[in-house]
Design an enzyme around this catalytic site. Structure first.
Site, PDB file in Angstrom:
ATOM      1  N   LYS A   1      15.420   2.613   3.258  1.00 22.67           N
ATOM      2  CA  LYS A   1      15.165   2.082   1.917  1.00 22.67           C
ATOM      3  C   LYS A   1      16.007   2.841   0.903  1.00 22.67           C
ATOM      4  CE  LYS A   1      11.018   1.040  -0.904  1.00 22.67           C
ATOM      5  NZ  LYS A   1       9.548   1.219  -0.956  1.00 22.67           N
TER       6      LYS A   1
ATOM      7  N   SER B   1       7.122  -3.058  -1.856  1.00 19.99           N
ATOM      8  CA  SER B   1       8.481  -2.918  -2.346  1.00 19.99           C
ATOM      9  C   SER B   1       9.544  -2.701  -1.262  1.00 19.99           C
ATOM     10  CB  SER B   1       8.540  -1.742  -3.319  1.00 19.99           C
ATOM     11  OG  SER B   1       8.294  -0.528  -2.646  1.00 19.99           O
TER      12      SER B   1
ATOM     13  N   SER C   1       3.536  -0.618   0.058  1.00 19.12           N
ATOM     14  CA  SER C   1       4.944  -1.021   0.062  1.00 19.12           C
ATOM     15  C   SER C   1       5.620  -1.020   1.431  1.00 19.12           C
ATOM     16  CB  SER C   1       5.756  -0.136  -0.885  1.00 19.12           C
ATOM     17  OG  SER C   1       5.553  -0.566  -2.211  1.00 19.12           O
TER      18      SER C   1
END
Lengths: 486, 489
Positions: B79, B154, B178
C-alpha cells in the site's frame, strides 16, 4: 497620589537543555554549532511514518534534577502532544507533558546576602522536546535549522516567590550550580543551555488598599545580567505605568515582552495574551512511563551533596567566610577537592587560599576547571602542609602549584628541584644574622635608637639576611632571631 | 503449469528450489500489470526496475546455492502509505505527490530481508481515510469483480491487485477496517493483526492508536506465511510488543493443527443487521463450523453500536495531529502563491488535501479543542474502554466472534460519495476490532445475487492470530472461494 509600598512578585519558567548523548526521541547526536541540518534524521525532522522512542537517559536526568529540587516524583507519567504551527516545529506539535508531569511540588533554597537563604517553591518540572531554529539572515526568505529540534528540555516552573531582581538572578545562578553539580546539563548560558522567562508584577499598597499590576512575561533571557536587568526594568516600568494609568491585573491583560539588550529595555511583543488552544492530548506513539522503586533508587543514587548545603557546611564546619565558601562551591570539582584535602588534614583557610587564589585563577586563565589542571587532594594536602610548616613561602607555593599542573611530582620534590625550600635551621640563620649585623653597624644603630628610622632599618637588615640566604630562609625565623639579637 | 495458479507460498517454493525463476514470474506479473491494471487501477507506482533487479538477485542466490528468504522472489504489492526509498510514497494525496521517503518502513525492510520482490505501490483512500478508495487524490481503482463497483477501502488497491492477479500477495493497513473491508469486497483474505504485533515504523500515520499493517492474500496459508515475516518487535515503535510479552509463533506451522472444538460467539441482532445476501452467507458459513463440531454461543456486546461514534472521534483527533506536519514547509506540496508563512500553511494544505481528509482534520480538531475535549475525546476514550471490555468478556467465553465484515457487498462507484455518513456505516462491523486492538480477518464466504464476494469476519483475542488463521483455514479447506477469480484480464 499617596504614599505607595511596592512589593515585587516574580515567578520563573526555566528551560534547561539536558546533556544527554542523543536527542529526546531519536538517536541524533546532541552538540553545539556545526552546519545547519546535519544532526537530523527522519524522526526529528518529522518525516511521514516516523515514530518517537523515549531517551531513558533524559528521563533519568530529569528525575534526578526533580529530586534535587525536592519534588514529588510521579510513578506514572505520560507524553502529550502540544499543537501549534511554526516553521521550526517540524511535526507542528511538540511532545511535552501536560496533566501528568514527571514531578511536582518541590522547592529550591537560594543563598542571599550574609549567609541568609530563601526558599522558592517549584510548581512542576517536566520533560519536552526542543524546537529548531528559524534563520532570517539568508536573504529574502527564512530558513530552518533543525539541529536543535528534538533536544531534551527540562521545563521548571516556580511559584511567584521571588521579590527582587537580585533574587531572580540568584535563583538562576543557583539552578545553574545545581544542574552542573548533578551533571545533567552543562548549563552554558552562551550556548543557550538555560533559558529563563520571568513573570513579573507588582503588588502596590496605597492608602491601605492593594493593587496588582498586570503580569509581564519576558521571553527567552539567557544571561544572568539580562535576567536581573529585565526584571528591574519591568519593576520600574510597571510602577510608572500604574502611577500614570492605574491599570491593574485582569483576565487577559497579561503581556509578553522581549529583552532588548542593546537598549537595556523590555519590548512589547504581544499586547494581550492570545487565547492559545494547544489541543493537548496523549501522544499515541509513546507508552506511559512507569517508575518502579528499583529504578527510582538507581536514579536517586546519582544525587550528590548540593552546592548550597556544601557552602553552609564549609562555613559551619571549616570556619570559612560565606564568600570563600561560595567561591569554592562554584563548581563541584573544586568543592570536592577542597573538602577532600581538609578531611585529609589540611588547614582549611590555607587550602582555600591556594585553591581560590592560585587554582581558580589558573583554571580561569586556561579556560578550564581545577580538576582538569590535574591537582589531587593528596598533593594539595602536602603543599598546604609545606606552607603551614614554613618550609615554603606563600609565593613559592604559587610557583609549586603551577608546576604541579604540568607534572606528577610531589610538591616537596618540586620545591627542592626549584630551590624553593625555606631554611628554618636556627643555627644557620643565626650565623647569617651575625654576619649582617657586623657588616651594617649604622643600620643596627638606627634600629636600637628606636627613632623614626628604626622600622626602615629593621626592614633593611631583614632584607640583607634574606638576600644572603638566597631567598631560602624562613622570614619568620629570620625576624625572630634578628629581633632577639638587636 | 501457469504461475498465476500458484499461491504465493507455492511460488516461493518453486523459486527457492530452482524450478522457476523469480525473473520470469516478475516479468510475467509486470506484463500482466501492463495489460490488466489500466482497467483496474490497483497501482499508483509500478517499481519495474527495482522489481527486476531484486528478482535477478534472488535468482542469482538460488543459482549459487545460497539460502534464500521465505518470500524468495515472490512479487508482492504494498500500500502506498508504507515508506520506501526506491519508489514514491504518496498516501494517494496531492500533498505528497512525488515525495520519496529517505528511509524504508520496518515491514519493507522485513519483506526485502525475506527476499520478496516489491513490484509496486497500491492505491488507497487519501491517507487511508475512506471505505471505497474513491478518496484517492491520485487514481481510480475499480472492483475486479465488477468495474462499476468500488474495491472497498482504504486498502482498495492492494485488495484489487491480489484479486485481479496483479500481485501474489499484498500488504495493507487497517485503522477501522481498511484491510478487511476491501478484502471482503474483492473476495480475498485480509488480516488485521493485534495492535502492537507489527511495527508501524514507516507506516504513514492516520490514527496512531488504531493503525496496523497486515497481509492481503489469496488464502489463509499465504496470510500466515506473510505474517511470519512481518510480525515481531521493533525497537523503533514504542507500541510494538516485545517478544517476552507476546512471543511470535510460527503461524504457518499453526495451520497444521486442526481448529476442532472451537467455540464461536455470535451476536444475532448484529449479524442480522446486514443486507439479506450477507446475512445468509454469514449464517451458512457459521453452519459449516457447527457441522464441523464447533459450538455456537450467543453473546451480547452492549457497546458495539457505539464503535462508529467512538472511532470517528478518536481516529479523527489523532489524524488532525498526525497530518499537521504536511504544511508545505519541509517537504511535499507547497503553494506557489504565498505572501507569508501562514499562507504557506493555509494554501499548501487547502490545495494539497482532498475533501474527506479536510473533513476529518476539522472533526478531530474540534474534538480536541479546549472546552470540547471532555465531551468528545475523553468520552471517546472511555467508550473505547467499554468496547474493549465487551471483547474481554466475550473471549472469556468463546474462542472467536464471527460476524459480517461489511453490511453490504461492493457498492457502486459514486453511490455514497455525496453522503459521508452512509460511507462511514460501511465500517460498522470492522471498527470495534481496531478500538479493542484485537486481531480480525476477513475470509471469502460466498457471493451475492450480483456475483460479488461476501466476507466473513473472524475476531480473536489479542495475539491469537495463530488461532484466527486456524479457524479461517478450517472453513477454507474444501471450499473453492480462494481459487475463484474475477473475469477481468
Amino acid at each position: 497620589m499617596g504614599e505607595c509600598i511596592v512589593k515585587v512578585v516574580v515567578g520563573l519558567e526555566i528551560h534547561v537543555h539536558l546533556a544527554t548523548r542523543t536527542k529526546m526521541f531519536c538517536g541524533c547526536e546532541l552538540a553545539y554549532g556545526g552546519s545547519a541540518n546535519t544532526r537530523t534524521c527522519p524522526v526529528c525532522i518529522g518525516m511521514p511514518g516516523v515514530l518517537p522512542v523515549m531517551n531513558r537517559q533524559a528521563y533519568e536526568y530529569a528525575v534526578l534534577t526533580a529530586l534535587a529540587l525536592n519534588c514529588e516524583i510521579a510513578r506514572f507519567t505520560k507524553w502529550d502532544r502540544k499543537s501549534y504551527y511554526y516553521p521550526d516545529l517540524p511535526k507542528n506539535y511538540q511532545i511535552s507533558q501536560y496533566d501528568l508531569p514527571l514531578s511536582r511540588n518541590g522547592f529550591i533554597e537560594i543563598p542571599l546576602e550574609g549567609g541568609r537563604t530563601k526558599t522558592v517553591r517549584i510548581v512542576r518540572a517536566h520533560l519536552e522536546e526542543d524546537a529548531g531554529k528559524n534563520v532570517h539572515t539568508l536573504g529574502p526568505f527564512s530558513a530552518v535549522d533543525l539541529n536543535r529540534a528534538g533536544a531534551p528540555l527540562l521545563e521548571i516552573v516556580t511559584e511567584p516567590d521571588m521579590n527582587s531582581p537580585q533574587e531572580v538572578r540568584i535563583l538562576a545562578q543557583e539552578l545553574q550550580r545545581i544542574v552542573r553539580y548533578l551533571g545533567v546539563s552543562e548549563g552554558d548560558m552562551q550556548k543557550g543551555h538555560m533559558r529563563f522567562e520571568p513573570n513579573v508584577n507588582l503588588h502596590i499598597t496605597r492608602e491601605g488598599q492593594v493593587f496588582k499590576t498586570p503580569i509581564s512575561e519576558v521571553k527567552n533571557l539567557n544571561s544572568f545580567r539580562a535576567i536581573e536587568r529585565a526584571v528591574a526594568y519591568e519593576v520600574e516600568r510597571q510602577r510608572d505605568e500604574f502611577i500614570e494609568t492605574g491599570v491593574t491585573m485582569q483576565t487577559g491583560n497579561k503581556r509578553t515582552f522581549g529583552w532588548d539588550d542593546a537598549n537595556q529595555r523590555t519590548v512589547l511583543q504581544r499586547e494581550k495574551e492570545e487565547a492559545h488552544d494547544y489541543r493537548y492530548f496523549p501522544d499515541p506513539d509513546l507508552v506511559p512511563v512507569e517508575l518502579d522503586d528499583a529504578w527510582l533508587e538507581r536514579i536517586r543514587a546519582g544525587l550528590c551533596e548540593l552546592p548550597l548545603a556544601m557552602q553552609k557546611r564549609f562555613v559551619s564546619d571549616y570556619g570559612l567566610s560565606d564568600y570563600d565558601a561560595a567561591v569554592l562551591t562554584g563548581d563541584r570539582d573544586t568543592a570536592e577537592l577542597f573538602d577532600a584535602a581538609v578531611r585529609a588534614g589540611a588547614e582549611a583557610k590555607r587550602v582555600c587560599n591556594l585553591l581560590t587564589q592560585t587554582g581558580l585563577k589558573l583554571a580561569n586563565e586556561r579556560g578550564t576547571t581545577v580538576r582538569v589542571l590535574g591537582i589531587d587532594a593528596g598533593r594539595l594536602v602536602e603543599l598546604t602542609t609545606l606552607v603551614e610548616d614554613g618550609q615554603v613561602s606563600a609565593t613559592a607555593a604559587t610557583t609549586i602549584f603551577e608546576a604541579m599542573t604540568t607534572c606528577d611530582e610531589s610538591p616537596g620534590g618540586i620545591a627542592r628541584r626549584l630551590n624553593l625550600m625555606q631554611t628554618s635551621d636556627a643555627g644557620e640563620i643565626e650565623s647569617l644574622v651575625d654576619e649582617v649585623i657586623t657588616a651594617h653597624p649604622k643600620a643596627v644603630e638606627d634600629v636600637r635608637s628606636g627613632g623614626k628610622k628604626s622600622q626602615k632599618a629593621r626592614g633593611f637588615l631583614l632584607g640583607q639576611v634574606m638576600q644572603k640566604s638566597g631567598g631560602q630562609a624562613n622570614p619568620r625565623v629570620v625576624a625572630e632571631i634578628l629581633d632577639r639579637k638587636l | 503449469m501457469d504461475v498465476f495458479d500458484l499461491t504465493a507460498r507455492q511460488l516461493a517454493q518453486e523459486i527457492a528450489a530452482g524450478r522457476l525463476r523469480s525473473l520470469d514470474a516478475t516479468q510475467a506479473i509486470l506484463e500482466r500489470i501492463d495489460k490488466v491494471d489500466p482497467h483496474v487501477g490497483a497501482y499508483l507506482h509500478v517499481c519495474r526496475n527495482h522489481a527486476l533487479a531484486t528478482a535477478q538477485r534472488v535468482d542469482d542466490k538460488v543459482a549459487r546455492g545460497e539460502p534464500v528468504g521465505p518470500l524468495a522472489g515472490v512479487p508482492i504489492a504494498i500500500k502506498d502509505n508504507l515508506c520506501t526509498r526506491f519508489a514514491p510514497t504518496t498516501c494517494a494525496s496531492k500533498i505528497l505527490d512525488g515525495f520519496v521517503s529517505p528511509y524504508d518502513a520496518h515491514v519493507v525492510e522485513r519483506l526485502q530481508a525475506a527476499d520478496a520482490v516489491i513490484v509496486g505501490k497500491t492505491n488507497l483512500d487519501e491517507f487511508a481515510m475512506g471505505s471505497s478508495t474513491e478518496n484517492s487524490g491520485l487514481g481510480k481503482t475499480v472492483n475486479p469483480w465488477d468495474p462499476q463497483c468500488v474495491p472497498g477501502g482504504s486498502s482498495g488497491g492492494s485488495a484489487a491487485a491480489v484479486a485481479a492477479g496483479l500481485a501474489w500477495a499484498a500488504l495493507g493497513s487497517d485503522t477501522g477496517g481498511s484491510i478487511r473491508q476491501p478484502a471482503s469486497f474483492c473476495g480475498v483474505i485480509g488480516l488485521k493483526p493485534t495492535y502492537g504485533r507489527v511495527s508501524r515504523y514507516g507506516l504513514v500515520a492516520y490514527g496512531s492508536s488504531l493503525d496496523q499493517i497486515g497481509p492481503i492474500t489469496r488464502d489463509a496459508m499465504d496470510a500466515a506465511w506473510l505474517l511470519n515475516v512481518i510480525a515481531g518487535h521493533d525497537a523503533r515503535d514504542s507500541t510494538s510488543v516485545p517478544a517476552d510479552r507476546a512471543p511470535v509463533p510460527d503461524y504457518l506451522a499453526a495451520l497444521n493443527e486442526p481448529a476442532a472444538d472451537v467455540k464461536i460467539g455470535v451476536v444475532p441482532a448484529l449479524n442480522e443487521a446486514a443486507e439479506p445476501d450477507v446475512v445468509r452467507a454469514v449464517r451458512q458459513a457459521i453452519e459449516v463450523y457447527a457441522a464441523a463440531g464447533a459450538e455456537i454461543v450467543e453473546l451480547a456486546m452492549p457497546h458495539f453500536d457505539y464503535a462508529i461514534a467512538c472511532y470517528y472521534i478518536l481516529a479523527t483527533a489523532e489524524a488532525s495531529s498526525n497530518l499537521a506536519r504536511y504544511d508545505g514547509v519541509h517537504y511535499g506540496h507547497r503553494t506557489a502563491d504565498a505572501g507569508d508563512y501562514v499562507q504557506v500553511y493555509t494554501r499548501s494544505r487547502a490545495e494539497g488535501f482532498g475533501p474527506e481528509v479536510k473533513r476529518r482534520i476539522m472533526l478531530g480538531t474540534y474534538a480536541l479543542s479546549s472546552g470540547y475535549y471532555d465531551a468528545y475525546y475523553l468520552k471517546g476514550l472511555k467508550v473505547r474502554q467499554l468496547i474493549r471490555s465487551d471483547f474481554t468478556s466475550a473471549f472469556n467465553r468463546v474462542d472467536c466472534v464471527m460476524m459480517p465484515v461489511a453490511p453490504t457487498t461492493a457498492f457502486k462507484i459514486g453511490e455514497k460519495v455525496a453522503d459521508p455518513l452512509q460511507m462511514y456505516l460501511a465500517d460498522m462491523y470492522t471498527l470495534a476490532a481496531n478500538l479493542a486492538g484485537v486481531p480480525a480477518l476477513s475470509i471469502p464466504c460466498g457471493f451475492d445475487g450480483r456475483g460479488l464476494p461476501i466476507g466473513l469476519q473472524v475476531i480473536c483475542a489479542p495475539f491469537a492470530e495463530d488461532r484466527l488463521l486456524r479457524i479461517a483455514r478450517l472453513y477454507e479447506e474444501g471450499r473453492d472461494w480462494s481459487t475463484r477469480r474475477p473475469s477481468c484480464g
